[in-house]
Design a protein around this motif. Structure first.
Motif, short mmCIF file in Angstrom:
data_model
loop_
_atom_site.label_atom_id
_atom_site.label_comp_id
_atom_site.label_asym_id
_atom_site.label_seq_id
_atom_site.Cartn_x
_atom_site.Cartn_y
_atom_site.Cartn_z
N MET A 112 -7.99 14.64 -4.63
CA MET A 112 -8.29 13.81 -3.76
C MET A 112 -8.27 13.88 -2.28
O MET A 112 -9.18 15.07 -2.25
N ARG A 113 -7.76 13.40 -1.38
CA ARG A 113 -7.92 13.77 -0.16
C ARG A 113 -7.44 14.99 0.12
O ARG A 113 -6.61 15.62 -0.27
N THR A 152 -3.11 12.08 -1.12
CA THR A 152 -3.72 13.36 -0.41
C THR A 152 -2.95 14.62 -0.59
O THR A 152 -1.72 14.61 -0.89
N ASN A 197 -2.97 -0.96 -2.77
CA ASN A 197 -3.80 0.39 -2.56
C ASN A 197 -3.09 1.62 -2.78
O ASN A 197 -2.03 1.68 -1.79
N ASP A 210 -5.94 7.21 9.62
CA ASP A 210 -7.17 6.58 9.36
C ASP A 210 -7.09 5.06 8.85
O ASP A 210 -7.98 4.57 9.25
N LEU A 211 -6.07 4.67 7.94
CA LEU A 211 -6.05 3.15 7.50
C LEU A 211 -5.76 2.53 8.81
O LEU A 211 -6.51 1.37 8.94
N ILE A 221 0.97 5.55 0.49
CA ILE A 221 0.31 6.87 0.58
C ILE A 221 1.15 8.08 -0.14
O ILE A 221 2.37 7.97 0.03
N TYR A 245 -3.26 5.78 -1.98
CA TYR A 245 -3.93 6.71 -1.28
C TYR A 245 -3.25 8.09 -1.58
O TYR A 245 -2.13 8.21 -1.15
N VAL A 274 -3.70 10.22 7.01
CA VAL A 274 -4.05 9.17 6.07
C VAL A 274 -3.58 7.67 6.94
O VAL A 274 -4.29 6.59 6.80
N ASP A 315 0.80 -1.05 0.03
CA ASP A 315 -0.02 0.02 -0.02
C ASP A 315 0.84 1.07 0.05
O ASP A 315 1.97 1.25 0.58
#
Lengths: 461, 295
Positions: free
Chosen positions: B169-170, B162, B158, B180-181, B137, B160, B177, B135
């Motif tokens: 996006m975010r 930001t 994944n 959050d995850l 970010i 993400y 983030v 993943d």
């Protein structure tokens, strides 16, 4: 003329040179060189030759200078040394050739270093080119590092007819001659570059930007790139620090960093991008040649400079001439003084140094009297930069990536002094990588020994 | 000389170049870096390798304009060349040497801030090539400064994204983030790798320490030679002083003294006559973390 005294050598005025990077010493002109050569007694049992690590036939070349046969003198020196213009400038002659000179018993020894320099400079100015080997042997040898050991080893092997490639980690060849010793002592374009070019003229190839152990390993050089033997002359590049509080503050440099910025990256020149710290008051810790180089560089960049050394003047490991020049230029020596702590301001910058007075006790393992602290004698020196010049140790990159290469507890490569043979077949080593930090000329001696060892090994293979 | 086969501007002040350097391309690994020098007068600039092609003998570098030399580097075009490219330097990322079966059991979370995306990319790509989805970010100050999104999308599990200002996006910092995850969504990670501005790495590490998530950071401090010679890159990790060039550049983020490292980063900021160098702090300080007030 007083035959007991050296013909004086002309130098830049100390006050003037303290503000520039041009060479301090002008060297002899023809007239002065011949006059100095005439002082030589031409001893039958010439002790000076034994005092020279590469055994230059000193009385022979001095006699040739006396007779104004300079090209012959250059040839005589070239038989033993590939870097005479360098050695004439940076060898510690007082403890080698000149230290053994019979003239020196009652008077001053012959100025052998200055005569060597004269011959080397004369031959460069007159386009003297060393002879390349006529017959090629068709065997490839890799030399790692283009400092004094590597250049000497490569030059000797090329003269024997080997196909030699030097691999250099930095972007310029020369090793310590390029990154370490300053311009004012050893001009890069005028002296170092031409000596390296002479080694190239012997047929040696130099590939820069290759880090052996990372870009390519010794095993790959031998197994994939067809090199029959390897000489490791990678020097001692890792700086030592003291481990005292405040040492990671901004404004604390290793002498290596400070000198590399100034010498290799030419940070002292406005037309180069690399920055260097310019300071009001600099403390240099250490008493060797590198410490003198760092101190005199800081001085030229405009600082008041103090050398802090824990022993007395007699024990300073630097060449006598360097200490003399440093003093003339205004470097202040705080002897029998040792750092305790570096004082740091709230923004993380050096603001001073706490030091302690020392006195000399009993001789230690090195034979020098051991410095011991005088209790309660701490005091503070204000300063805005500290340069640590405490010696260097070999880089483990090569030894840790080469199978079967034995190293000692100081991370130095174990090699036979006579021929450079290491614990690994076909791999030879010499210079600071084997001995730890020493001098240019001792590295050259080891480079010669390595060339002999490799020639013997490949001849019998 | 090292020819430039491709030169592309990725965002304001951020440039990508593909450079022919066969010796580097042959042996380099994710996590390692190169030093480039534009010409005789240029500085030696350390840059983490962003990608490499062993067949073509090329390496890809991404840099941000932070000083005189990088400013001139940005002018280079396809067909121009660097005077010097040396490497690979430093050590490969730890997972390169790990047993692949063991590695496949681990879940990696990468946190890339600003130009830090460039060194994260080859790591995620390497894992993907070895059958491991990680993943990722990616954080950036604003939409226009986001780089390598498509490339990252192709190799990440994944992804993400930001932005500080919410322009894409975010909206918010990378640390939000992570929280959050891990906290809200209950995702489990074994290792976090955070590369970006020093201040971002510091705050990621403060958070992951709290979360009990081991974190590796990659440092790019001031250095000259990159081979252990100058000691300019020294950094305190735990109780010992390390040289980022030969001991790193990756370290246990929970043990790095970031405050000292950030002070050292400022060292040449005040040098006279080095007009562009006042931007040097930007070297590791280029937005995306959300903690920068003056950037």
């Amino acid at each position: 003329m007083d035959v007991m005294k050296k013909v004086p050598v002309r130098e830049q005025d100390p006050k003037v040179r303290a503000t520039n990077f041009a060479e301090v010493c002008y060297g002899y002109n023809e007239e002065e060189a011949v006059a100095e050569a005439e002082r030589c007694l031409n001893c039958k049992n010439a002790r000076c030759i034994a005092g020279c690590p590469v055994n230059i036939d000193i009385p022979a070349f001095i006699n040739e200078v006396k007779e104004k046969r300079y090209e012959d003198a250059a040839n005589t020196i070239a038989k033993s040394s590939a870097l005479p213009a360098v050695c004439g400038r940076v060898c510690p002659q007082e403890s080698q050739c000149e230290g053994k000179c019979v003239r020196g018993i009652k008077g001053e020894p012959i100025s052998i270093g200055k005569l060597e320099r004269f011959v080397a400079d004369w031959s460069r100015e007159h386009g003297f080119v060393p002879k390349a080997a006529e017959e090629k042997l068709g065997k490839k040898v890799a030399v790692i590092g283009s400092g004094p050991a590597g250049l000497t080893c490569a030059g000797d092997l090329a003269k024997l007819g080997y196909d030699v490639t030097i691999f250099e980690a930095l972007h310029e060849p020369g090793g310590v001659l390029t990154y370490g010793i300053p311009e004012f002592r050893l001009p890069k374009q005028g002296v170092v570059q031409p000596e390296i070019d002479n080694v190239r003229k012997l047929g040696v190839k130099i590939e820069t930007n290759v880090i052996i152990g990372k870009s390519v390993t010794v095993d790959e050089l031998m197994d994939e790139e067809g090199f029959s033997a390897v000489f490791i002359g990678s020097g001692a590049g890792l700086p030592k620090f003291m481990g005292i509080p405040g040492e990671n503050a901004n404004g604390v440099f290793s002498a290596n960093e400070y000198l590399t910025r100034s010498n290799l990256m030419k940070a002292f020149r406005d037309d180069y991008d690399t920055p260097i710290s310019t300071n009001k008051k600099v403390v240099v810790v250490g008493g060797g040649n590198v410490a003198m180089d760092a101190a005199r560089t800081a001085l030229r960049l405009g600082a008041e400079v103090h050398v802090v050394y824990r022993r007395s003047e007699a024990e300073l490991p630097a060449r006598v001439e360097e200490v003399h020049h440093a003093k003339e230029e205004g470097v202040i020596f705080d002897l029998l003084t040792n750092p305790v702590e570096i004082l740091v301001d709230e923004k993380g910058w050096v603001k001073g140094m706490t030091v302690i007075r020392m006195e000399l006790g009993e001789p230690d393992a090195s034979g020098r009297r051991r410095p011991v602290e005088v209790p309660g004698s701490e005091f503070t020196i204000d300063c805005d930069a500290v340069i640590m010049s405490l010696g260097t140790s070999p880089n483990p990159l090569i030894s840790s990536t080469t199978g079967g290469l034995e190293i000692n507890k100081h991370r130095c490569i174990v090699a036979d002094e006579k021929n450079g043979q290491t614990s690994r077949e076909g791999v030879f080593a010499g210079g600071d990588a084997v001995t730890g930090a020493a001098t240019v000329i001792l590295a050259m001696e080891a480079g010669k020994a390595g060339a002999r060892g490799i020639h013997e090994y490949l001849s019998n293979k | 000389m090292y020819p430039i086969l491709k030169a592309e501007k990725l965002a304001d002040k951020i440039h990508l170049m593909v450079v022919k350097a066969p010796r580097v391309a042959k042996n380099c690994q994710p996590g390692e870096f190169v030093i480039v020098k534009i010409d005789e007068a240029g500085e030696r600039i350390p840059l983490t390798i962003c990608d490499y092609d062993r067949e073509e003998g090329t390496v890809t570098i991404v840099f941000q304009i932070v000083g005189a030399s990088t400013d001139r580097m940005a002018e280079l075009k396809t067909g121009d060349q660097f005077r010097d490219v040396v490497g690979p330097l430093g050590n490969p990322s730890e997972f390169v040497k790990e047993d692949l079966e063991e590695l496949k059991k681990k879940k990696y979370l990468f946190v890339a801030g600003g130009v830090g995306t460039a060194p994260v990319y080859p790591q995620v790509k390497w894992l993907k090539e070895h059958g491991i989805d990680a993943d990722v970010i990616m954080g950036s100050k604003t939409k226009d400064l986001l780089i390598l999104e498509k490339e990252m999308e192709a190799v990440a599990g994944n992804l993400y994204v930001t932005t500080d200002d919410g322009s894409y996006m975010r909206k918010g910092m990378v640390t939000e983030v992570i929280k959050d995850l891990v906290v809200n969504q209950g995702k489990k990670y074994d290792v976090c790798v955070a590369i970006g501005p020093m201040i971002m790495m510091k705050f990621v590490c403060l958070l992951t320490k709290e979360l009990g998530l081991p974190t590796i950071v990659s440092l790019n401090p001031i250095m000259v030679d990159g081979t252990g010679m100058c000691g300019a890159c020294r950094v305190t990790v735990g109780d010992s002083v390390k040289f980022a060039c030969v001991d790193g550049p990756e370290f246990d983020g929970h043990a790095v003294n970031f405050d000292e490292a950030m002070k050292r980063q400022q060292m040449y900021k005040t040098e006279e006559g080095r007009a562009l160098l006042k931007l040097r702090e930007g070297d590791t300080h280029h937005g995306g973390c959300g903690h920068c007030s003056d950037n």
